[in-house]
Scaffold this motif. Structure first.
Motif, short mmCIF file in Angstrom:
data_model
loop_
_atom_site.label_atom_id
_atom_site.label_comp_id
_atom_site.label_asym_id
_atom_site.label_seq_id
_atom_site.Cartn_x
_atom_site.Cartn_y
_atom_site.Cartn_z
N ALA A 345 28.05 80.39 6.32
CA ALA A 345 27.54 81.84 6.78
C ALA A 345 27.66 81.80 8.14
CB ALA A 345 25.98 81.99 6.21
N GLY A 346 28.68 81.52 8.71
CA GLY A 346 29.01 81.74 10.16
C GLY A 346 28.61 80.37 10.79
N ARG A 347 28.32 79.24 10.20
CA ARG A 347 27.76 78.09 10.52
C ARG A 347 28.66 76.86 11.03
NH1 ARG A 347 22.84 76.12 7.80
NH2 ARG A 347 23.89 77.20 6.05
N THR A 348 29.98 77.41 11.03
CA THR A 348 31.05 76.20 11.33
C THR A 348 31.97 76.63 12.39
OG1 THR A 348 31.32 76.02 8.84
CG2 THR A 348 33.00 75.15 10.30
N GLU A 349 31.95 75.71 13.39
CA GLU A 349 33.03 75.97 14.55
C GLU A 349 34.29 75.36 14.27
OE1 GLU A 349 32.84 74.56 19.13
OE2 GLU A 349 31.01 75.03 18.16
N PHE A 350 35.47 76.08 14.59
CA PHE A 350 36.74 75.57 14.51
C PHE A 350 37.34 75.49 15.95
CE2 PHE A 350 36.22 77.87 10.69
CZ PHE A 350 36.26 76.88 9.53
N ASP A 351 38.13 74.05 16.42
CA ASP A 351 38.53 74.05 17.62
C ASP A 351 39.94 73.30 17.40
OD1 ASP A 351 39.21 73.75 20.15
OD2 ASP A 351 37.67 72.12 20.62
N GLY A 352 40.90 73.83 17.62
CA GLY A 352 42.19 73.05 17.40
C GLY A 352 43.30 74.30 17.51
N PRO A 353 44.74 73.72 17.66
CA PRO A 353 45.78 74.44 17.51
C PRO A 353 46.14 75.22 16.37
CG PRO A 353 46.65 72.43 17.59
CD PRO A 353 44.74 72.28 17.65
N ASP A 354 46.64 76.21 16.14
CA ASP A 354 47.39 76.67 14.89
C ASP A 354 48.29 75.59 14.35
OD1 ASP A 354 46.16 79.25 15.21
OD2 ASP A 354 47.57 80.16 16.09
N LEU A 355 48.18 75.33 13.21
CA LEU A 355 48.79 74.14 12.56
C LEU A 355 49.28 74.51 11.21
CD1 LEU A 355 49.93 71.31 13.85
CD2 LEU A 355 47.66 70.36 12.61
N GLU A 356 50.55 74.21 10.76
CA GLU A 356 50.99 74.54 9.66
C GLU A 356 51.32 73.30 8.80
OE1 GLU A 356 51.78 77.35 7.70
OE2 GLU A 356 50.74 78.34 9.40
N LEU A 357 50.65 72.74 7.78
CA LEU A 357 50.50 71.65 7.26
C LEU A 357 51.48 71.58 6.01
CD1 LEU A 357 46.75 70.86 6.23
CD2 LEU A 357 48.05 70.10 8.35
N PRO A 358 52.64 70.49 5.91
CA PRO A 358 53.38 70.57 4.96
C PRO A 358 52.81 70.41 3.58
CG PRO A 358 53.87 68.91 6.83
CD PRO A 358 52.56 69.55 6.78
#
Length: 470
Positions: A345-358
């Protein structure tokens, strides 16, 4: 005027205007006939001449020959008429006449001098045939040909016409130079030049098909053309033989189209179907293993259904993401959001570059993230209103290659106690990271919250656009 006139050949013609025999022949003739003097005044005309020109004998008495000629053709008429009386030369031409009602009539005129005993032209006899309909048909044909040429010159296909007897191209539209990458002039010089740019593996088959088709009356073949830059273009070439009025087949017409995009789409479709079959077999094996392990560790059917359906849904979600990119890749953040959506419910923080996984990494991490998210909802940071999760990831160089790192940190949830023997979810995470992906995994059951770090080799075939700029 004397009663005898000599023709240019020296033979005598009984041509006195009042002579009954000559007048009868003139009247019965199917062509229009008129005799005029050196000034162009009419001496004799027949009914067919009146019908063609729409003028009566009375009308013609007041006119000269040039007066009934179309104004645009009078200059040429005057020159020929004067030459006839000056040099005694007969002539044949096509010209326009103007009727009293303003209608233009086309006619062929065969004009010959009538000579006296001394061989001097004294008058001229003209025999005319109405060719108005023929001229109209020719004009319509020219308009049709101009229209067809305009179409042929502007459509995205090659139109061609070949003389099969002379074995030469009569016409090829400008699109040929783009599709074949060769000048059209070479094709006009050598009708088989188009074969020289065909891929060696297709050339013999195509040439044989063309020969058979020109005998059978229809040809239809698909082949590859090698462009000057080494590129490949797929062409569909079709041709039809055209019989002439005698029934002999001397010409062929055809149309060649660029079907590269269509052929590439078909190839991609076949590849995707083969890949899909492979993926389906692998996915069914994974689902079977998940079902087997889940039922072993589920205390009840309700517990089994809940766990099993969640894991299968995680697979289904990532399959959907991969399908949108034709199984090229799936966005890492989207996979994470999909795994956490039922609980976050909006309680996750994401930190990282845009990344496309194979695809292989996307499928594996979808299951791993599902297990981590489910554990956080049942036992960890998302099991109470205060907890939150921080997820960081990156790509880092490592010994000339690259590794993908992800850090999952839970905080402010209930106090974590060291669990007992690993359950299926933990075993799935460990087996996926350590054995399937040949990576490293650390599950730290910190009392403040689970801290999971993982690192796996990044496939060399995957893109580099996601490398951090730092």
């Amino acid at each position: 005027m004397g009663s005898l006139r000599h023709t240019r050949s020296g033979r005598q013609a009984d041509s006195t205007p009042g002579n009954d025999r000559f007048a009868a022949l003139v009247r019965q003739a199917g062509a229009g006939i008129a005799q005029v003097d050196s000034a162009g005044r009419f001496m004799l005309t027949n009914q067919r001449f009146h019908d063609i020109l729409g003028r009566s004998a009375e009308d013609l008495k007041t006119l000269r020959a040039r007066d009934i000629v179309h104004p645009d053709d009078r200059h040429d008429f005057d020159a020929r008429f004067q030459c006839l009386f000056r040099e005694g030369r007969d002539y044949v031409d096509e010209r326009r006449y103007l009727r009293p009602d303003g209608v233009t009539v086309w006619a062929t005129a065969s004009v010959a001098p009538v000579l006296d005993e001394a061989g001097r032209p004294q008058s001229a006899v003209a025999v005319i045939q109405d060719i108005t309909e023929r001229k109209r048909a020719e004009a319509e044909l020219r308009r049709s040909e101009a229209t067809l040429r305009l179409i042929a010159d502007n459509v995205e296909a090659v139109f061609w016409i070949e003389d099969l007897t002379a074995r030469r191209k009569i016409y090829v539209s400008p699109r040929y130079e783009l599709l074949w990458g060769r000048p059209a002039e070479r094709l006009y010089q050598n009708a088989e030049d188009w074969l020289n740019s065909i891929h060696p593996e297709d050339r013999q088959r195509t040439e044989a098909a063309f020969r058979r088709g020109m005998t059978a009356g229809h040809y239809d073949e698909i082949f590859r053309v090698v462009l000057p830059n080494g590129g490949i273009r797929w062409i569909r070439d079709r041709g039809w033989t055209v019989p002439d009025p005698t029934g002999e087949t001397r010409r062929a017409v055809g149309i060649a189209e660029d079907v590269t995009e269509h052929h590439t789409a078909e190839e991609l479709q076949r590849t995707l179907i083969a890949e899909l079959n492979h993926r389906v077999r692998n996915t069914l094996a994974v689902v079977q293993a998940i079902a087997h392990q889940t039922i072993r560790q589920s205390p009840s059917m309700d517990a089994f259904a809940e766990s099993f359906i969640g894991r299968v849904q995680a697979l289904a979600d990532v399959h959907s993401l991969l399908t949108h990119t034709q199984w090229r890749s799936a966005d890492l953040k989207t996979i994470l959001e999909s795994a956490l959506r039922p609980y976050d419910a909006g309680r996750t923080e994401f930190d990282g570059p845009d990344l496309e996984l194979p695809p292989r990494l996307a499928l594996a991490f979808a299951l791993v993230f599902h297990e981590l998210a489910t554990n956080a909802a049942k036992h960890g940071a998302l099991s109470n209103p205060k907890g939150y999760i921080v997820i960081r990831w990156n790509l880092e160089p490592a010994d000339g290659a690259r590794r993908f790192h992800l850090d999952w940190t839970e905080r402010d949830g209930p106090k974590i106690e060291r669990p007992g023997p690993p359950r299926f979810g933990t075993s799935l995470i460990q087996g996926t990271i350590r054995y399937e992906l040949k990576g490293a995994l650390d599950l730290n059951f910190d009392p403040r919250g689970l801290h999971c770090t993982m690192s796996v080799p990044w496939p060399e075939s995957a893109g580099t656009e996601a490398l951090p700029s730092s």
